[in-house]
Design an enzyme around this catalytic site. Structure first.
Site, PDB file in Angstrom:
ATOM      1  N   LYS A 174      42.035 -22.556  -9.371  1.00 15.85           N
ATOM      2  CA  LYS A 174      42.049 -23.978  -9.765  1.00 15.85           C
ATOM      3  C   LYS A 174      40.729 -24.383 -10.417  1.00 15.85           C
ATOM      4  CE  LYS A 174      42.817 -24.748  -5.463  1.00 15.85           C
ATOM      5  NZ  LYS A 174      43.030 -25.348  -4.133  1.00 15.85           N
ATOM      6  N   THR A 207      40.119 -37.923  -4.764  1.00 16.22           N
ATOM      7  CA  THR A 207      40.755 -36.605  -4.903  1.00 16.22           C
ATOM      8  C   THR A 207      40.957 -35.933  -3.541  1.00 16.22           C
ATOM      9  OG1 THR A 207      38.579 -35.619  -5.229  1.00 16.22           O
ATOM     10  CG2 THR A 207      39.830 -36.175  -7.220  1.00 16.22           C
ATOM     11  N   GLY A 209      42.637 -34.296  -0.690  1.00 14.40           N
ATOM     12  CA  GLY A 209      43.959 -33.689  -0.491  1.00 14.40           C
ATOM     13  C   GLY A 209      44.571 -33.049  -1.719  1.00 14.40           C
ATOM     14  N   THR A 210      43.803 -32.943  -2.800  1.00 17.98           N
ATOM     15  CA  THR A 210      44.384 -32.358  -4.025  1.00 17.98           C
ATOM     16  C   THR A 210      44.840 -30.912  -3.807  1.00 17.98           C
ATOM     17  OG1 THR A 210      42.160 -31.801  -4.772  1.00 17.98           O
ATOM     18  CG2 THR A 210      43.151 -33.733  -5.769  1.00 17.98           C
ATOM     19  N   GLY A 211      43.952 -30.116  -3.199  1.00 15.50           N
ATOM     20  CA  GLY A 211      44.251 -28.685  -3.030  1.00 15.50           C
ATOM     21  C   GLY A 211      45.457 -28.472  -2.125  1.00 15.50           C
ATOM     22  N   CYS A 212      45.505 -29.190  -1.006  1.00 18.77           N
ATOM     23  CA  CYS A 212      46.618 -29.049  -0.045  1.00 18.77           C
ATOM     24  C   CYS A 212      47.932 -29.444  -0.705  1.00 18.77           C
ATOM     25  CB  CYS A 212      46.398 -29.941   1.181  1.00 18.77           C
ATOM     26  SG  CYS A 212      44.855 -29.649   2.037  1.00 18.77           S
TER      27      CYS A 212
HETATM   28  N1  LIG Z   1      39.506 -35.126 -11.689  1.00 17.81           N
HETATM   29  C1  LIG Z   1      40.600 -34.398 -11.872  1.00 17.81           C
HETATM   30  N2  LIG Z   1      41.407 -34.610 -12.945  1.00 17.81           N
HETATM   31  C2  LIG Z   1      42.528 -33.869 -13.154  1.00 17.81           C
HETATM   32  N3  LIG Z   1      42.897 -32.869 -12.328  1.00 17.81           N
HETATM   33  C3  LIG Z   1      42.140 -32.596 -11.255  1.00 17.81           C
HETATM   34  C4  LIG Z   1      40.960 -33.329 -10.957  1.00 17.81           C
HETATM   35  N4  LIG Z   1      40.406 -32.838  -9.817  1.00 17.81           N
HETATM   36  C5  LIG Z   1      41.219 -31.838  -9.411  1.00 17.81           C
HETATM   37  N5  LIG Z   1      42.253 -31.673 -10.280  1.00 17.81           N
HETATM   38  C6  LIG Z   1      43.349 -30.734 -10.139  1.00 17.81           C
HETATM   39  O1  LIG Z   1      43.799 -30.783  -8.789  1.00 17.81           O
HETATM   40  C7  LIG Z   1      44.235 -29.502  -8.367  1.00 17.81           C
HETATM   41  C8  LIG Z   1      43.391 -29.100  -7.151  1.00 17.81           C
HETATM   42  O2  LIG Z   1      42.198 -28.539  -7.630  1.00 17.81           O
HETATM   43  P1  LIG Z   1      40.808 -28.482  -6.913  1.00 17.81           P
HETATM   44  O3  LIG Z   1      40.028 -27.437  -7.637  1.00 17.81           O
HETATM   45  O4  LIG Z   1      40.247 -29.864  -6.841  1.00 17.81           O
HETATM   46  O5  LIG Z   1      41.260 -28.002  -5.477  1.00 17.81           O
HETATM   47  P2  LIG Z   1      40.505 -28.068  -4.110  1.00 17.81           P
HETATM   48  O6  LIG Z   1      39.036 -28.111  -4.344  1.00 17.81           O
HETATM   49  O7  LIG Z   1      41.039 -26.951  -3.300  1.00 17.81           O
HETATM   50  O8  LIG Z   1      40.990 -29.431  -3.504  1.00 17.81           O
HETATM   51  P3  LIG Z   1      40.383 -30.232  -2.252  1.00 17.81           P
HETATM   52  O9  LIG Z   1      39.516 -31.292  -2.907  1.00 17.81           O
HETATM   53  O10 LIG Z   1      41.596 -30.787  -1.604  1.00 17.81           O
HETATM   54  O11 LIG Z   1      39.623 -29.249  -1.414  1.00 17.81           O
HETATM   55  C9  LIG Z   1      44.046 -28.579  -9.569  1.00 17.81           C
HETATM   56  O12 LIG Z   1      45.242 -28.513 -10.326  1.00 17.81           O
HETATM   57  C10 LIG Z   1      42.960 -29.264 -10.373  1.00 17.81           C
HETATM   58  O13 LIG Z   1      43.009 -28.896 -11.716  1.00 17.81           O
HETATM   59  C1  LIG Z   2      42.792 -30.439   7.842  1.00 21.40           C
HETATM   60  C2  LIG Z   2      42.273 -30.222   6.459  1.00 21.40           C
HETATM   61  N1  LIG Z   2      42.750 -29.197   5.734  1.00 21.40           N
HETATM   62  C3  LIG Z   2      42.301 -28.983   4.478  1.00 21.40           C
HETATM   63  C4  LIG Z   2      41.342 -29.807   3.930  1.00 21.40           C
HETATM   64  C5  LIG Z   2      40.807 -29.535   2.526  1.00 21.40           C
HETATM   65  O1  LIG Z   2      41.079 -30.526   1.662  1.00 21.40           O
HETATM   66  C6  LIG Z   2      40.856 -30.898   4.719  1.00 21.40           C
HETATM   67  N2  LIG Z   2      39.922 -31.744   4.241  1.00 21.40           N
HETATM   68  N3  LIG Z   2      41.346 -31.069   5.980  1.00 21.40           N
END
Ligand SMILES: Nc1ncnc2c1ncn2[C@@H]1O[C@H](COP(=O)(O)OP(=O)(O)OP(=O)(O)O)[C@@H](O)[C@H]1O
Ligand SMILES: Cc1ncc(CO)c(N)n1
Length: 276
Positions: A174, A207, A209-212
């Site tokens: 990502k 942002t 919860g984006t990854g989850c």
């Molecule tokens: N500001 C943004 N604009 C558009 N897309 C975004 C943005 N931030 C994250 N994304 C998208 O959101 C998804 C999650 O990516 P990210 O790399 O933020 O994951 P993460 O770091 O695991 O998430 P988390 O913040 O939940 O730990 C990807 O598809 C990424 O391209």
């Molecule tokens: C419980 C939990 N899982 C994953 C993440 C990563 O976004 C978080 N902040 N909290």
């Protein structure tokens, strides 16, 4: 019959990430969601105030209860906390009981809290990754796992190649942490093709919860028998809409809006393919 998806992850009391994000996503995408909780976090939009692991017995019992009765068409893992909990999860995978497994290698929260003990990183890569249909690291996680650093496209392609060597069927690297980028590119690599999914960066601090949510959406679409490429593309549309319409809840990074796809326009996702 309704498809089912199981999430094995941590609980986020703030409702934006973890189990809560996964179940909301499954529900939104028409899949019946079940859960096995690895740890409770006391968490909100500004940080993680506490981490309370579930006992190993509790984790094993939850997964067993779900699989013995309801089953799972796909499975997503998130925060696994430590080696013991990874090993329990992997023991089900080894028996072929975790189909269409999406592993989000959650290590550190956006606010800097440790969600996976450092000593457990190699357990995750060696014991869980080989059973995964897809792993979904962000750039810092990919750097920690591969020991490589940098965010140029060339380096990220090399990272994706390295990550695939752990034995998953595909890698979704990502791009949310790309520094100073106007365009964000996620890379999907299956050993034969690189798919580049690019979007215009959304200027927002909300942002959480984006990854989850993204990984859960892929799992939901895999449960519905989409191909990996189609599942990732559809999940990317879903997460983009959810970020665009994220909630300003709390003082910090607000949660993405899981129901945004119901009313939002289809976002433009540029998809390019390159053969290896
Ligand atoms: N500001 C943004 N604009 C558009 N897309 C975004 C943005 N931030 C994250 N994304 C998208 O959101 C998804 C999650 O990516 P990210 O790399 O933020 O994951 P993460 O770091 O695991 O998430 P988390 O913040 O939940 O730990 C990807 O598809 C990424 O391209
Ligand atoms: C419980 C939990 N899982 C994953 C993440 C990563 O976004 C978080 N902040 N909290």
């Amino acid at each position: 019959m309704m498809k089912t998806a199981l999430t094995i992850a941590g609980s986020d009391s703030g409702g934006g990430a973890g189990i809560q994000a996964d179940l909301k996503t499954f529900q939104e995408l028409g899949v019946f969601g079940t859960s096995a909780i690895t740890a409770l976090t006391a968490q909100n939009t500004v940080g993680v105030q506490g981490v309370f692991p579930a006992s190993t017995e509790a984790l094993e019992a939850q997964i067993t209860s779900v699989l013995d009765d309801i089953g799972a068409d796909s499975v997503k893992t998130g925060m696994l906390f430590d080696s013991e909990r990874i090993e329990i999860t992997a023991s089900f995978a080894e028996k072929g009981r975790l189909p269409a497994l999406v592993v989000d290698p959650v290590m550190v929260s956006t606010t800097g809290a440790e969600l996976l003990k450092e000593e457990a990183r190699s357990t995750m890569t060696e014991k869980l990754f080989p059973h995964a249909s897809l792993i979904t690291p962000n750039i810092p996680e990919a750097e920690m796992i591969t020991g490589m650093s940098g965010s140029s496209l060339q380096i990220r392609k090399e990272m994706a190649r390295e990550l695939l060597k752990y034995g998953s069927e595909a890698v979704l690297l990502k791009g949310g942490h790309e520094p100073d980028a106007a365009t964000i590119t996620d890379i999907l690599f299956d050993g034969a093709e690189f798919h580049y999914l690019s979007v215009e960066k959304i200027e927002t601090k909300h942002t959480h919860g984006t990854g989850c949510t993204y990984a859960a959406a892929v799992a939901a679409f895999l449960a519905q028998s989409k191909s990996m490429k189609d599942a990732v593309f559809a999940a990317k549309q879903f997460i983009h809409q959810a970020i665009l319409h994220a909630h300003s809840v709390g003082e910090g990074a607000g949660p993405v809006h899981h129901a945004a796809h119901r009313t939002a326009d289809k976002p433009f996702i540029k998809m390019e393919v390159e053969q290896t």
